[in-house]
Design a protein around this motif. Structure first.
Motif, short mmCIF file in Angstrom:
data_model
loop_
_atom_site.label_atom_id
_atom_site.label_comp_id
_atom_site.label_asym_id
_atom_site.label_seq_id
_atom_site.Cartn_x
_atom_site.Cartn_y
_atom_site.Cartn_z
N PHE A 231 -18.55 15.92 12.17
CA PHE A 231 -17.64 16.55 11.49
C PHE A 231 -16.48 16.58 10.39
O PHE A 231 -16.47 16.67 9.55
CB PHE A 231 -17.29 17.17 12.76
CG PHE A 231 -16.53 18.83 12.09
CD1 PHE A 231 -17.59 20.56 11.76
CD2 PHE A 231 -15.65 19.28 12.25
CE1 PHE A 231 -17.19 21.27 11.54
CE2 PHE A 231 -15.20 20.77 11.76
CZ PHE A 231 -15.84 21.69 11.25
N GLN A 256 -21.45 19.21 9.06
CA GLN A 256 -20.55 20.26 9.51
C GLN A 256 -21.56 21.30 10.27
O GLN A 256 -21.77 21.35 12.02
CB GLN A 256 -19.56 20.64 8.89
CG GLN A 256 -19.00 18.95 8.19
CD GLN A 256 -17.47 20.00 7.38
OE1 GLN A 256 -17.82 20.44 6.11
NE2 GLN A 256 -16.09 19.58 7.54
N SER A 259 -23.45 19.49 13.02
CA SER A 259 -22.61 19.42 14.47
C SER A 259 -21.98 20.20 14.71
O SER A 259 -22.57 19.95 16.40
CB SER A 259 -21.74 18.50 13.23
OG SER A 259 -22.52 17.41 12.54
N ILE A 260 -22.32 21.66 14.83
CA ILE A 260 -21.03 22.19 15.97
C ILE A 260 -22.41 22.42 17.20
O ILE A 260 -21.49 22.39 18.50
CB ILE A 260 -20.49 23.68 15.23
CG1 ILE A 260 -19.98 23.00 13.68
CG2 ILE A 260 -19.74 24.83 16.18
CD1 ILE A 260 -19.23 24.33 12.86
#
Length: 275
Positions: A231, A256, A259-260
């Motif tokens: 991230f 990103q 990825s969260i």
């Protein structure tokens, strides 16, 4: 040239015979599977699991990783192209403007696809071959996947791909083969050595602590650290897909955003109350 910058112009192909070539990236894949099998054998011996169960594990991980990474790139990053070139999803070839075909190998892979494909495959492996909980094998394979991340990102560096934005100074790497003339962040190396450190941390937790008995902890730690690193390093990377650079908050890119949820799953695995 300033001594703080490095001009990188390595040919991504080690050997080329006609249209067929062996690439550094492919060599990294072979290396991680050979080394990974050796390390998993040590883990299986420690867990009193018969060594013959390594062969099906290799096939489950190998196939699911390649399929997952390939489909991850197709659907997360390159669907605008592949929706009009469906055959190229499955063939290691590219159709040229004149209608002819050229062998290129599979050139598009996305790690987020592997993050989906490998756990799904390991669910069936654990159920059929181990008769153990799903998280048991995820905890152990996660250690090796962290090491795989190190070698894969080295392969990206050799290929002069997935590198960072210009540093704005003399520090960095000039990826000449990619057409760069200024120093850029070698984000492949940032990720590679971060993943290598994660591998050593997980290896330590497995062998030197009792955390391997807490099902899901090691895999959760792997998820939190690896995808958190991904991230933050993404802020330094050049956009992989321009049309998806600003999904939310006008600043987060595709990698990103993906990825969260993986980081959140990792935290849940680490701190959930097990029965």
């Amino acid at each position: 040239m300033n001594f703080l910058s490095i001009v990188w112009d390595l040919d991504p192909e080690i050997i080329k015979i006609g249209s067929f070539g062996i690439r550094w990236y492919s060599l990294m894949f072979v290396t991680v599977f050979v080394l990974g099998l050796h390390l998993m054998k040590k883990i299986f011996i420690n867990d009193n699991i018969p060594a013959e169960k390594l062969d099906p594990l290799f096939m489950y991980v190998f196939v699911s990783m390649l399929v997952g990474m390939r489909l991850g790139d197709v659907f997360f990053y390159s669907w605008d192209y592949y929706q009009n070139h469906l055959l190229e999803i499955f063939l290691p070839m590219k159709q040229l403007a004149d209608g002819s075909w050229k062998f290129t190998g599979f050139t598009g892979f996305a790690s987020h696809g592997a993050a989906i494909g490998i756990p799904i495959a390991l669910y069936f492996y654990a159920k059929k071959h181990l008769q153990k909980p799903w998280l048991f094998i995820l905890d152990r394979v996660g250690i090796i996947v962290a090491l795989a991340g190190f070698f894969i990102r080295l392969g990206n560096f050799f290929n002069s791909e997935i590198y960072g934005k210009p540093t704005g100074s003399s520090f960095g790497v000039i990826f000449k083969r990619a057409g760069e003339t200024v120093a850029c962040h070698p984000t492949q190396l940032y990720e590679a050595f971060s993943y290598l450190a994660l591998f050593f941390a997980l290896w330590h937790f497995y062998w030197k602590t009792d955390k391997k008995k807490q099902e899901g902890f090691l895999f959760g730690l792997f998820m939190v650290v690896l995808w958190s690193l991904r991230f933050f390093i993404e802020f330094l990377k050049k956009a992989q897909v321009d049309s998806r650079e600003d999904w939310v908050f006008n600043s987060l890119n595709t990698g990103q955003v993906l990825s969260i949820p993986l980081v959140l799953i990792g935290f849940w695995l680490m701190f959930r109350k097990s029965k």
